[in-house]
Design a protein around this motif. Structure first.
Motif, short mmCIF file in Angstrom:
data_model
loop_
_atom_site.label_atom_id
_atom_site.label_comp_id
_atom_site.label_asym_id
_atom_site.label_seq_id
_atom_site.Cartn_x
_atom_site.Cartn_y
_atom_site.Cartn_z
N ASP B 240 -7.54 34.59 27.24
CA ASP B 240 -6.64 35.87 27.37
C ASP B 240 -6.62 36.96 26.61
N ALA B 241 -7.46 36.98 25.43
CA ALA B 241 -7.74 37.79 24.71
C ALA B 241 -8.83 37.44 23.62
N GLU B 242 -10.03 37.78 24.41
CA GLU B 242 -11.18 37.50 23.92
C GLU B 242 -11.74 38.30 22.47
N ASP B 243 -11.34 39.49 22.58
CA ASP B 243 -11.71 40.24 21.29
C ASP B 243 -11.00 39.87 20.29
N ARG B 244 -9.39 39.52 20.56
CA ARG B 244 -8.66 39.27 19.27
C ARG B 244 -9.30 37.77 18.48
N VAL B 245 -9.67 36.92 19.34
CA VAL B 245 -10.33 35.90 18.93
C VAL B 245 -11.37 35.96 18.24
N ARG B 246 -12.00 36.90 18.51
CA ARG B 246 -13.45 37.30 17.57
C ARG B 246 -12.92 38.01 16.41
N PHE B 247 -12.04 38.74 16.44
CA PHE B 247 -11.61 39.45 15.17
C PHE B 247 -10.69 38.33 14.19
N THR B 248 -10.36 37.29 14.97
CA THR B 248 -9.52 36.21 14.14
C THR B 248 -10.46 35.40 13.32
N GLY B 249 -11.80 35.61 13.54
CA GLY B 249 -12.90 34.80 12.91
C GLY B 249 -13.50 33.78 13.45
N TYR B 250 -13.18 33.61 14.82
CA TYR B 250 -13.81 32.52 15.46
C TYR B 250 -15.23 32.95 16.22
N ARG B 251 -16.05 31.96 16.30
CA ARG B 251 -17.44 32.26 16.86
C ARG B 251 -17.28 32.09 18.57
N VAL B 252 -16.81 33.21 19.16
CA VAL B 252 -16.48 32.82 20.81
C VAL B 252 -17.39 32.11 21.45
N ASP B 253 -18.69 32.80 21.17
CA ASP B 253 -19.84 32.19 22.04
C ASP B 253 -19.95 30.67 21.65
N ARG B 254 -19.86 30.28 20.46
CA ARG B 254 -19.96 28.62 20.23
C ARG B 254 -18.84 28.02 20.74
N VAL B 255 -17.85 28.63 20.69
CA VAL B 255 -16.65 27.68 21.57
C VAL B 255 -17.08 27.40 22.84
N LYS B 256 -17.51 28.70 23.55
CA LYS B 256 -17.48 28.64 24.97
C LYS B 256 -18.69 27.61 25.08
N LEU B 257 -19.55 27.72 24.37
CA LEU B 257 -20.67 26.78 24.46
C LEU B 257 -20.21 25.38 24.61
#
Ligand SMILES: Nc1ncnc2c1ncn2[C@@H]1O[C@H](COP(=O)(O)OP(=O)(O)OP(=O)(O)O)[C@@H](O)[C@H]1O
Ligand SMILES: [Mg+2]
Lengths: 276, 361
Positions: B240-257
Motif C-alpha cells: 500500500d505504501a512502499e516508500d513509507r515502509v522504507r522510511f520506517t526503516g525496513y529493507r523493502v527489497d529483503r522483505v520482498k525477496l
C-alpha cells in the motif's frame, strides 16, 4: 604491496572491520551542538537546479521552520537528507560523524531520522494501532520481524503515543478511515515510535481546521527539545505560532534565516515571497 | 499455535475442515463403496482432485505475493514447472530399462538423441531425497536471483510483471530445445513408479492425493503464519505504501525477496505434486499464458484471503475440465469472460460475496 597493506589494515587491532562497523551501530556525535549539517548541496533534474548550493545547520533540540514558495526545493531538500535523492555535490552529515550520503533510506531511518511526507502517508489497510506497531524502533531484518512480538513496554509506548497524537479512541480503526488531519497526526505518531533524533515534517497542517492546527502546533513544540524538528510549512500563521528560527528557501538555496520578524522584514524575502 | 494462526480466519477454518474431510472421505468412498454405487469415487476422479489441490497450492503461492505483497507475478508458472521438472527427472530415472529402447542407464529421449551418458545436471536425481531438495531449491534459487536483481533496483508494478513474463517465456524457449536435456518438446513422461510404487496403482494414486491434500493444508498454514506475523503486516504495508515502509526503516527489497522466494518454493512443491499425478511435465507449463491463468484463478477466488485463492483454483479448474470436454475451443473465452466479470463486479472475488461477521471496521 597492495595486498600487504590490505593485510596490515586487516590485522589492525585498533579498528573494527568495516562490515561490523555499520553506521547504524555508531552513535551520532553531536558534541558541537549540531544534529544536521547540510553544506554546498546541489541537485539538478534534467539541468534544472532544484537545489542550488544549499547550506544550513540544525541545532540539537531545535525547532526550525522552513518556508518558501512552491517549487523552492523544500521537499527535495528532505529527499536528500533521507536518502531518497542523491545530490550532485555537497555533503550532508548527521551529527559530526555520520555521512548521510553514504546511506540509504532504511539505514537513515534506523539512524534516527524520521520523515513525514507532504502527502500524508499511512498504512491505510492497517489499524491505527498496527500502524504504530509497524513503526516501532528496533531490529527490522526479515527474521526478527517475522518472529516479533509486542513486549509490555512496547504496548505502553504505543499507548503513550496514541495519547500524544489524540487517537486513543481510534486505535482499532483502519487508518484509511481517518480524517485528513488525523492521518497527519498518525504519521507523526509513527515517526515518534521510531524514537528519532531528528524529525523532518513536510506540511503537517495542510488540510487541517484551525483547532487541529493549534493542537499540531502544541504537539510539535512539545517535541522540540527532546528531538530536533524541521517543519516545512506554507501557512504563515502556523509558522509564526511555533517558530523561533525560520529559514527561507528560494530557488534551491537559502534566501534568509532568522526570527520570524527578521525574516518578514527582510527586503529580499518580501520581494520573492511574502510580498507577493 | 493452530488457534493463533486461524484466529479471525473463519474462511480458512472452514476450508481446512473441508479439506480434512475430503482427504479422509474421498479415499474411503473409493475403497469401501462398490463401483456400482453412485457414491463411489473413481480413482480417475481422485487423481483429478489431486491435480486440483496441487493447483490450489500454486494459487496460494501466487496470492501470497500478489494479494499481500502487491507483486503481480506473471511468472509463477515457471517455479511450478521447475518443481515439476525436478520431480519428473527423478521419475524418469526410475523407469530404468522399461523404456521403449530398454536402455537401463539413459531415459528414452536421450537414447533418441544418440547421447551416450546422462548429462551432469541429471546426477543425483536418481535419489528421491535429492530430487525433493531440488524441487524446492531450484525454484527458490531462481526466485532469489531474480528477486535480488529486480527488487534491489526497485523494479515495481507493470515493469516487474512484464519481466516475470519474460522470465517464464525464456525458460519455455530453453526447455523446448532438445540440447537442454529435459526432453525438449515432449518433456518428461512415461513414468513408471515412485519409490518403488507403481504410479498406475490405485493405492499409489490415493496416497498421492492424500499427500497433496496435506501439503495444501500445511502450505495454507505456513502462508497464514507469514500473514499474521508482523512480517505479513509489513508486506501489506509495502503493497500500500512502499516508500513509507522504507522510511520506517525496513529493507523493502529483503522483505520482498524473502516472501517471493518462499512463494516460489511453494509453487515448486505444487509442481512436484502435480507431475506424478498427471504423468507428464512439458515446456507448455512455462508458457506465459499459463502464468496469467494462475493470476486469474486468484482474482476470481478473491485476493488477499488465501482461501479465496484455493476456491478460485478449484472452481476455475473444475469448469475447465468440464468445459474442455464439452467445448474445448470455448475455454479461453469463458476464462476471459469470468475474469472481466469478476474484476468489474466482484473486486474481492467470489469469497468477497460471503458476508463478514465481526469484521473490523
Ligand atoms: N524527481 C524530480 N524530477 C524532476 N523535477 C523535480 C523532481 N523533484 C522535484 N522536482 C522539481 O524541483 C523543484 C523543487 O520541488 P520541491 O518539491 O522540492 O518543491 P517544494 O519547495 O517542496 O514545493 P511545494 O511547496 O510545492 O511542496 C520543483 O520545480 C519540482 O518540479
Ligand atoms: Mg514540497
Amino acid at each position: 604491496m597492495k595486498a600487504l597493506n590490505n593485510l596490515r589494515n586487516f590485522a589492525r587491532r585498533d579498528k573494527v572491520f568495516d562490515f561490523v562497523d555499520k553506521p547504524t551501530n555508531r552513535a551520532v556525535d553531536t558534541s558541537h551542538g549540531h544534529i544536521l549539517y547540510v553544506e554546498d548541496v546541489t541537485v539538478s533534474f534534467d539541468g534544472f537546479k532544484a537545489i542550488n548550493d544549499l547550506n544550513f545547520y540544525i541545532e540539537v533540540g531545535e525547532l526550525r521552520c522552513m518556508i518558501g514558495p512552491n517549487g523552492a526545493g523544500k521537499t527535495t531538500m528532505m529527499d536528500i537528507i533521507t536518502g531518497k535523492t542523491r545530490p550532485d555535490k555537497g555533503s550532508v552529515f548527521f551529527g559530526q560523524n555520520i555521512d548521510l550520503l553514504k546511506m540509504d533510506e532504511p539505514e537513515i531511518s534506523q539512524m534516527g531520522i524520521g520523515r513525514k511526507f507532504q502527502k500524508p502517508t499511512v498504512f491505510e489497510f492497517h489499524t491505527v494501532f498496527e500502524n504504530l506497531e509497524l513503526s516501532i524502533a528496533g531490529d527490522k531484518d526479515v527474521w526478527s520481524v517475522f518472529t516479533a512480538k509486542l513486549s509490555s513496554e512496547q504496548l505502553d509506548r504505543i499507548a503513550d503515543v496514541l495519547t500524544t497524537i489524540g487517537l486513543t479512541e481510534n486505535a482499532y480503526q483502519r487508518a484509511g478511515a481517518l480524517s485528513h488531519g488525523q492521518k497527519q497526526w498518525l504519521e507523526i505518531g509513527m515517526l515518534l515510535m521510531q524514537n528519532p533524533k531528528l524529525l523532518l515534517v513536510d506540511e503537517p497542517v495542510a488540510g487541517m481546521t484551525h483547532q487541529e492546527m493549534d493542537r499540531t502546533a502544541e504537539l510539535l513544540t512539545s517535541l522540540a527539545g527532546e528531538h530536533s524538528v524541521v517543519v516545512v510549512e506554507h501557512d504563515m500563521d502556523f509558522v509564526r505560532s511555533i517558530a523561533n528560527k525560520v529559514t527561507v528557501l528560494h530557488q534551491g538555496s537559502v534566501l534568509a534565516e532568522g526570527t520570524m520578524d527578521e525574516v518578514q522584514n527582510n527586503q529580499k524575502v518580501i520581494e520573492v515571497y511574502l510580498g507577493e | 499455535m493452530l488457534t493463533k494462526l486461524l484466529k479471525d480466519d473463519r474462511g480458512g477454518m472452514v476450508f481446512l475442515i473441508i479439506l480434512s474431510l475430503v482427504a479422509v472421505l474421498v479415499p474411503l468412498l473409493n475403497i469401501f463403496v462398490p463401483e456400482s454405487n453412485p457414491l463411489h469415487v473413481s480413482t480417475y476422479t481422485i487423481t483429478l482432485l489431486g491435480k486440483y489441490l496441487a493447483f490450489a497450492l500454486l494459487a496460494l503461492a501466487v496470492d501470497l505475493v500478489w494479494g499481500y505483497l502487491g507483486i503481480l507475478s506473471l511468472g509463477h508458472g515457471a517455479f511450478f514447472a521447475l518443481g515439476g521438472y525436478a520431480m519428473g527427472m527423478y521419475l524418469m530415472l526410475q523407469i530404468g530399462d522399461r523404456g521403449v529402447y530398454g536402455n537401463a542407464d539413459l531415459p528414452d529421449f536421450m537414447v533418441f538423441l544418440n547421447w551416450t551418458e546422462v548429462p551432469w545436471f541429471w546426477s543425483g536425481f536418481n535419489h528421491f531425497w535429492f530430487a525433493m531438495i531440488m524441487v524446492m531449491f531450484v525454484p527458490g534459487l531462481l526466485a532469489f536471483i531474480f528477486g535480488v536483481l529486480a527488487f534491489r533496483s526497485r523494479v515495481t508494478g507493470v515493469y516487474l510483471s512484464i519481466i516475470t513474463q519474460a522470465l517464464t517465456y525464456a525458460l519455455m524457449l530453453a526447455f523446448f530445445r532438445n540440447e537442454m536435456g529435459f526432453g525438449g518438446n515432449n518433456g518428461l513422461t512415461d513414468f513408471k513408479d515412485i519409490l518403488g510404487f507403481s504410479l498406475q496403482a490405485d493405492s499409489t494414486r490415493i496416497v498421492l492425493f492424500i499427500i497433496t491434500a496435506i501439503a495444501l493444508g500445511l502450505g495454507y498454514l505456513s502462508c497464514r503464519a507469514i500473514v499474521v506475523s508482523r512480517l505479513g503486516k509489513v508486506a501489506v504495508a509495502i503493497r500500500d505504501a512502499e516508500d513509507r515502509v522504507r522510511f520506517t526503516g525496513y529493507r523493502v527489497d529483503r522483505v520482498k525477496l524473502a516472501i517471493f522466494t518462499f512463494s516460489a518454493v511453494l509453487a515448486g512443491i505444487a509442481g512436484a505434486l502435480y507431475v506424478p499425478q498427471v504423468g507428464i511435465i512439458n515446456p507448455g507449463e512455462f508458457s506465459p499464458l499459463r502464468s496469467i491463468e494462475l493470476v486469474v484463478w486468484v482474482a476470481i477466488g478473491g485476493r488477499a484471503t488465501l482461501y479465496g485463492a484455493v476456491v478460485g483454483a478449484l472452481l476455475v479448474n473444475y469448469s475447465k475440465t468440464f468445459l474442455t470436454a464439452a467445448a474445448p475451443e470455448m475455454w479461453i473465452f469463458v476464462l476471459g469472460a469470468m475474469f472481466v466479470l469478476v474484476t468489474l463486479y466482484l473486486p474481492n472475488g467470489i469469497v468477497g460475496l460471503i458476508p463478514k461477521r465481526g469484521a473490523k471496521a
